[in-house]
Enzyme design. Structure first.
Site, PDB file in Angstrom:
ATOM      1  N   PHE A   1       0.846  -1.199   0.000  1.00  0.00           N
ATOM      2  CA  PHE A   1       0.000   0.000   0.000  1.00  0.00           C
ATOM      3  C   PHE A   1       0.883   1.251   0.000  1.00  0.00           C
ATOM      4  O   PHE A   1       0.700   2.163   0.786  1.00  0.00           O
ATOM      5  CB  PHE A   1      -0.903  -0.055   1.243  1.00  0.00           C
ATOM      6  CG  PHE A   1      -2.169   0.754   1.126  1.00  0.00           C
ATOM      7  CD1 PHE A   1      -2.750   1.036  -0.096  1.00  0.00           C
ATOM      8  CD2 PHE A   1      -2.793   1.223   2.279  1.00  0.00           C
ATOM      9  CE1 PHE A   1      -3.915   1.777  -0.191  1.00  0.00           C
ATOM     10  CE2 PHE A   1      -3.960   1.958   2.215  1.00  0.00           C
ATOM     11  CZ  PHE A   1      -4.532   2.242   0.969  1.00  0.00           C
TER      12      PHE A   1
ATOM     13  N   LYS B   1       8.363  -5.275 -12.318  1.00  0.00           N
ATOM     14  CA  LYS B   1       9.228  -5.647 -13.456  1.00  0.00           C
ATOM     15  C   LYS B   1      10.374  -6.544 -13.048  1.00  0.00           C
ATOM     16  O   LYS B   1      10.855  -7.352 -13.834  1.00  0.00           O
ATOM     17  CB  LYS B   1       9.764  -4.410 -14.179  1.00  0.00           C
ATOM     18  CG  LYS B   1      10.371  -3.355 -13.284  1.00  0.00           C
ATOM     19  CD  LYS B   1       9.374  -2.275 -13.034  1.00  0.00           C
ATOM     20  CE  LYS B   1       9.784  -1.356 -11.922  1.00  0.00           C
ATOM     21  NZ  LYS B   1       9.221  -0.037 -12.059  1.00  0.00           N
TER      22      LYS B   1
ATOM     23  N   VAL C   1       6.010  -1.838 -17.256  1.00  0.00           N
ATOM     24  CA  VAL C   1       6.858  -1.126 -18.229  1.00  0.00           C
ATOM     25  C   VAL C   1       6.243   0.223 -18.584  1.00  0.00           C
ATOM     26  O   VAL C   1       5.085   0.302 -19.006  1.00  0.00           O
ATOM     27  CB  VAL C   1       7.044  -1.962 -19.519  1.00  0.00           C
ATOM     28  CG1 VAL C   1       7.921  -1.215 -20.521  1.00  0.00           C
ATOM     29  CG2 VAL C   1       7.654  -3.317 -19.206  1.00  0.00           C
TER      30      VAL C   1
ATOM     31  N   GLY D   1       5.236   2.857 -16.858  1.00  0.00           N
ATOM     32  CA  GLY D   1       4.180   3.458 -16.032  1.00  0.00           C
ATOM     33  C   GLY D   1       2.805   3.450 -16.655  1.00  0.00           C
ATOM     34  O   GLY D   1       2.223   2.403 -16.902  1.00  0.00           O
TER      35      GLY D   1
ATOM     36  N   LYS E   1      12.872  -3.603 -17.849  1.00  0.00           N
ATOM     37  CA  LYS E   1      11.767  -3.255 -18.753  1.00  0.00           C
ATOM     38  C   LYS E   1      12.092  -3.650 -20.190  1.00  0.00           C
ATOM     39  O   LYS E   1      11.234  -4.175 -20.898  1.00  0.00           O
ATOM     40  CB  LYS E   1      11.470  -1.758 -18.642  1.00  0.00           C
ATOM     41  CG  LYS E   1      10.843  -1.398 -17.289  1.00  0.00           C
ATOM     42  CD  LYS E   1      10.869   0.082 -17.052  1.00  0.00           C
ATOM     43  CE  LYS E   1      10.159   0.462 -15.769  1.00  0.00           C
ATOM     44  NZ  LYS E   1      10.391   1.860 -15.386  1.00  0.00           N
TER      45      LYS E   1
HETATM   46  P1  NAP Z   1       6.447   1.687  -2.550  1.00  0.00           P
HETATM   47  O1  NAP Z   1       5.907   3.047  -2.486  1.00  0.00           O
HETATM   48  O2  NAP Z   1       7.774   1.412  -1.917  1.00  0.00           O
HETATM   49  O3  NAP Z   1       5.345   0.700  -1.972  1.00  0.00           O
HETATM   50  C1  NAP Z   1       5.571  -0.623  -1.716  1.00  0.00           C
HETATM   51  C2  NAP Z   1       4.735  -0.989  -0.527  1.00  0.00           C
HETATM   52  O4  NAP Z   1       4.801  -2.389  -0.349  1.00  0.00           O
HETATM   53  C3  NAP Z   1       5.190  -0.311   0.765  1.00  0.00           C
HETATM   54  O5  NAP Z   1       4.090   0.294   1.364  1.00  0.00           O
HETATM   55  C4  NAP Z   1       5.732  -1.471   1.573  1.00  0.00           C
HETATM   56  O6  NAP Z   1       5.471  -1.395   2.938  1.00  0.00           O
HETATM   57  C5  NAP Z   1       4.924  -2.627   1.032  1.00  0.00           C
HETATM   58  N1  NAP Z   1       5.588  -3.903   1.247  1.00  0.00           N
HETATM   59  C6  NAP Z   1       6.819  -4.276   0.874  1.00  0.00           C
HETATM   60  N2  NAP Z   1       7.054  -5.543   1.277  1.00  0.00           N
HETATM   61  C7  NAP Z   1       5.943  -5.953   1.903  1.00  0.00           C
HETATM   62  C8  NAP Z   1       5.564  -7.150   2.561  1.00  0.00           C
HETATM   63  N3  NAP Z   1       6.409  -8.165   2.638  1.00  0.00           N
HETATM   64  N4  NAP Z   1       4.353  -7.232   3.105  1.00  0.00           N
HETATM   65  C9  NAP Z   1       3.490  -6.181   3.028  1.00  0.00           C
HETATM   66  N5  NAP Z   1       3.775  -5.024   2.456  1.00  0.00           N
HETATM   67  C10 NAP Z   1       5.003  -4.913   1.884  1.00  0.00           C
HETATM   68  O7  NAP Z   1       6.595   1.196  -4.055  1.00  0.00           O
HETATM   69  P2  NAP Z   1       5.722   1.637  -5.295  1.00  0.00           P
HETATM   70  O8  NAP Z   1       6.389   2.808  -5.932  1.00  0.00           O
HETATM   71  O9  NAP Z   1       4.308   1.702  -4.946  1.00  0.00           O
HETATM   72  O10 NAP Z   1       6.002   0.409  -6.272  1.00  0.00           O
HETATM   73  C11 NAP Z   1       5.307  -0.789  -6.144  1.00  0.00           C
HETATM   74  C12 NAP Z   1       5.603  -1.663  -7.359  1.00  0.00           C
HETATM   75  O11 NAP Z   1       5.212  -0.962  -8.528  1.00  0.00           O
HETATM   76  C13 NAP Z   1       7.072  -1.993  -7.557  1.00  0.00           C
HETATM   77  O12 NAP Z   1       7.193  -3.254  -8.154  1.00  0.00           O
HETATM   78  C14 NAP Z   1       7.529  -0.918  -8.526  1.00  0.00           C
HETATM   79  O13 NAP Z   1       8.656  -1.302  -9.267  1.00  0.00           O
HETATM   80  C15 NAP Z   1       6.318  -0.835  -9.403  1.00  0.00           C
HETATM   81  N6  NAP Z   1       6.158   0.416 -10.129  1.00  0.00           N
HETATM   82  C16 NAP Z   1       6.237   1.601  -9.499  1.00  0.00           C
HETATM   83  C17 NAP Z   1       6.044   2.766 -10.208  1.00  0.00           C
HETATM   84  C18 NAP Z   1       6.110   4.114  -9.580  1.00  0.00           C
HETATM   85  O14 NAP Z   1       6.057   5.103 -10.290  1.00  0.00           O
HETATM   86  N7  NAP Z   1       6.239   4.216  -8.259  1.00  0.00           N
HETATM   87  C19 NAP Z   1       5.758   2.699 -11.585  1.00  0.00           C
HETATM   88  C20 NAP Z   1       5.667   1.442 -12.203  1.00  0.00           C
HETATM   89  C21 NAP Z   1       5.865   0.303 -11.467  1.00  0.00           C
HETATM   90  P3  NAP Z   1       6.157  -0.349   3.921  1.00  0.00           P
HETATM   91  O15 NAP Z   1       5.319   0.881   3.735  1.00  0.00           O
HETATM   92  O16 NAP Z   1       6.017  -1.001   5.229  1.00  0.00           O
HETATM   93  O17 NAP Z   1       7.575  -0.218   3.442  1.00  0.00           O
HETATM   94  N1  HSE Z   2      11.185   3.799 -10.803  1.00  0.00           N
HETATM   95  C1  HSE Z   2      10.494   3.627 -12.034  1.00  0.00           C
HETATM   96  C2  HSE Z   2      10.790   4.782 -12.945  1.00  0.00           C
HETATM   97  C3  HSE Z   2       9.017   3.551 -11.793  1.00  0.00           C
HETATM   98  O1  HSE Z   2      11.316   5.800 -12.477  1.00  0.00           O
HETATM   99  O2  HSE Z   2      10.520   4.680 -14.141  1.00  0.00           O
HETATM  100  C4  HSE Z   2       8.235   3.200 -13.033  1.00  0.00           C
HETATM  101  O3  HSE Z   2       8.490   1.882 -13.425  1.00  0.00           O
END
Ligand code: NAP
Ligand code: HSE
Length: 436
Positions: free
Chosen positions: A21, A115, A142, A144, A215
Site C-alpha cells: 500500500f 518488473k 513497463v 508506467g 523493462k
Molecule cells: P512503494 O511506495 O515502496 O510501496 C511498496 C509498498 O509495499 C510499501 O508500502 C511497503 O510497505 C509494502 N511492502 C513491501 N514488502 C511488503 C511485505 N512483505 N508485506 C506487506 N507489504 C510490503 O513502491 P511503489 O512505488 O508503490 O512500487 C510498487 C511496485 O510498482 C514496484 O514493483 C515498482 O517497481 C512498481 N512500479 C512503481 C512505479 C512508480 O512510479 N512508483 C511505476 C511502475 C511500477 P512499507 O510501507 O512497510 O515499506
Molecule cells: N522507478 C520507475 C521509474 C518507476 O522511475 O521509471 C516506473 O516503473
C-alpha cells in the site's frame, strides 16, 4: 460465451486484494473509490478492495475508509475464497514471487507492476498461470501509465518486430531533464524524483539502469517471442553523467538521455540500456521529466511511438487498473483464459562487445604538440576512426579533449581505451557516451 441477459445476472461483486500500500497501491485504491459510481456500468459488477496486505497496520489506517481491510497476513488473503483477484504492488523478488505463485495456484488471477519479477521469473510465473487457468497481467511493469504491453501483444501481433527503443525510466529522465533544463544538481534532482514517488524503493535500480534493463528485457521477450532476461541486458546508468557532459552535448546540438534498446539482428538480439547523445530534433529529445516514450518498429506497421507518464502514483495506477478491469470483465463474462507468454523462439542475445555505436569520449590529456596525433594513431590502430574532435579546453597544464568516433564495434573501442588509459599523454578518460 454468455448471452447478454445471462451476463446481466453475472457476479454481483468481485473482490480484489492489494499486496502493498505504497505509492502505486494508494493510487489503485483511490481510482477504485473514484470509479465506484460507474463501476456497475463499466464492469457489470461491483469491484471491491476486500483486503490490503501491509507490514504495519497503524501506518496505513488513515488512508482507508474501513481500516478492518488492512491485514498483515498473506495467508488470510490466500485462504479467502471471496477474493478473485490479487494485485501485487510490493515490489522486489521475495516474498512477491511466492505470494503471486501461491495466489495463482489458489485459482486467483494476478495483476502486478513488478518488473523485477517479470524480467527474472516471467517464464515460471506464466507457466503457473497457464497450469491454473488464471490470468497474470503486468501492463504497469513497463513505462508506467503508457499502454505498451497490451499493444505489443495484441494490436501489433501480426508484425515481425524489428526494434523497440525508448526512454523507459521516469526517475532518470526526470533527473537528466532537471540537470539539462534547470542546471539542477544530480543529488537534488534524485531527491525530488523520490519525493514525487517516481524512484524505486532502492533508487540504485533507477540510476544504474537496472530498472530500464528489466523493462527492455520484458519488451524484447514479447516483441521477439524469445526469452530475454534482465541478466542478458547490458546496463549502464547515469551516475557518471556530469553537467560538463550535458553542456558539451548542447554544443553539439544534442541531449543526454538514458536509452533502452532491443533489436533483432541477423546474428542475435541486442538488448542494452545506456546514456546516449540524441539529436535535439529527435522526438525522444523532447521527452522530458517523468515522461517516457517507446518506439516500436514492425515490418507491417513501420514506426509507432507510445508516449506518456512513465512513473508516479496515478499514471501507474491507471495501467494497473486497466489490467484489473480487463480481468474483471472476463471473470464476469466467465471467459477467463490463462495467460500465455508466447515465447516460441530461442534467439541468442549478443554480447555488448559485438554491438556497434558511435562514441563521445571526453578525456583530459597532456597539453603539448603531437598529443592529438598519438591519440588518433591509438584509435586508428584499433580500427576506430575519429569523426570529430570538438573541443580543447585548458585545465591547468592539461587540456580537455572531446572526440566523436564513427560507428564502430564496442570491442574495438574498449581495446583502444585500454591503451589510451595506459598512455603517458592521457591523464584521464572522463566520460564515454554512445551517440545516436
Ligand atoms: P512503494 O511506495 O515502496 O510501496 C511498496 C509498498 O509495499 C510499501 O508500502 C511497503 O510497505 C509494502 N511492502 C513491501 N514488502 C511488503 C511485505 N512483505 N508485506 C506487506 N507489504 C510490503 O513502491 P511503489 O512505488 O508503490 O512500487 C510498487 C511496485 O510498482 C514496484 O514493483 C515498482 O517497481 C512498481 N512500479 C512503481 C512505479 C512508480 O512510479 N512508483 C511505476 C511502475 C511500477 P512499507 O510501507 O512497510 O515499506
Ligand atoms: N522507478 C520507475 C521509474 C518507476 O522511475 O521509471 C516506473 O516503473
Amino acid at each position: 460465451m454468455m448471452k447478454r441477459d445471462e451476463m446481466s445476472m453475472a457476479q454481483e461483486e468481485l473482490n480484489a486484494a492489494l499486496l502493498g500500500f505504497g505509492t502505486v497501491g494508494t493510487g489503485v485504491y483511490k481510482i477504485i473509490q473514484r470509479q465506484r459510481p460507474e463501476m456497475m456500468q463499466k464492469l457489470n459488477t461491483h469491484l471491491n478492495i476486500r483486503s490490503i496486505l501491509v507490514r504495519d497496520v497503524k501506518k496505513h489506517q488513515s488512508k482507508v475508509e474501513d481500516p478492518s481491510i488492512l491485514t498483515t497476513s498473506f495467508e488470510e488473503i490466500l485462504e479467502d475464497p471471496k477474493i478473485d483477484l490479487v494485485i501485487e504492488l510490493m515490489g522486489g523478488i521475495e516474498p512477491a514471487f511466492t505470494y503471486i505463485r501461491s495466489a495463482m495456484e489458489a485459482g486467483k488471477s494476478v495483476v502486478t507492476a513488478n518488473k523485477d519479477l517479470i524480467a527474472e521469473h516471467g517464464g515460471e510465473l506464466f507457466q503457473v498461470a497457464e497450469e491454473n487457468h488464471v490470468e497474470l497481467r503486468f501492463e504497469a511493469a513497463v513505462a508506467g501509465g503508457i499502454p505498451i504491453i497490451s499493444p505489443l501483444k495484441n494490436s501489433l501481433a501480426a508484425n515481425e518486430i524489428r526494434r523497440v527503443m525508448g526512454i523507459v525510466n521516469g526517475t532518470t529522465n526526470f533527473i537528466l531533464s532537471k540537470m539539462t533544463d534547470e542546471g539542477m544538481d544530480y543529488g537534488d534532482a534524485l531527491a525530488e524524483a523520490t519525493r514525487l514517488g517516481y524512484a524505486e524503493a532502492d533508487p540504485t535500480a533507477d540510476v544504474e539502469g537496472y530498472d530500464a534493463g528489466r523493462k527492455i528485457a520484458i519488451l524484447a521477450t514479447i516483441a521477439f517471442h524469445s526469452r530475454v532476461t534482465f541478466h542478458d541486458v547490458y546496463t549502464e546508468g547515469i551516475t557518471r553523467i556530469t553537467a560538463k557532459d550535458i553542456s558539451y552535448a548542447k554544443t553539439l546540438g544534442r541531449v543526454v538521455k538514458l536509452i533502452a534498446l532491443a533489436q533483432n539482428t541477423p546474428d542475435g538480439i541486442e538488448a542494452k540500456v545506456h546514456p546516449m547523445l540524441i539529436p535535439e530534433n529527435h522526438p525522444l529529445a523532447s521527452v522530458s521529466g517523468s515522461y517516457n516514450a517507446v518506439y516500436v518498429d514492425g515490418d507491417a506497421v513501420e514506426d509507432v511511438m507510445f508516449y506518456g507518464r512513465g512513473a508516479g502514483e496515478m499514471p501507474t495506477a491507471s495501467a494497473v487498473m486497466g489490467d484489473v478491469f480487463s480481468i474483471a470483465r472476463r471473470i464476469v463474462e466467465h471467459s477467463l483464459g490463462s495467460t500465455r507468454d508466447n515465447v516460441y523462439r530461442n534467439i541468442p542475445v549478443k554480447k555488448i562487445d559485438n554491438t556497434r555505436s558511435s562514441y563521445f569520449i571526453r578525456m583530459v590529456v597532456e597539453d603539448k604538440p603531437g598529443v592529438l596525433a598519438t591519440i588518433a594513431s591509438i584509435f586508428g590502430n584499433n580500427s576506430v576512426s575519429i569523426e570529430q574532435v570538438i573541443q580543447k579546453n585548458k585545465i591547468g597544464a592539461d587540456a580537455e579533449l572531446v572526440i566523436i568516433t564513427s560507428n564502430v564495434k564496442e570491442r574495438h573501442i574498449k581495446d583502444a581505451l585500454l591503451i589510451l588509459e595506459s598512455s603517458s599523454v592521457v591523464r584521464q578518460i572522463a566520460t564515454i557516451i554512445r551517440v545516436y
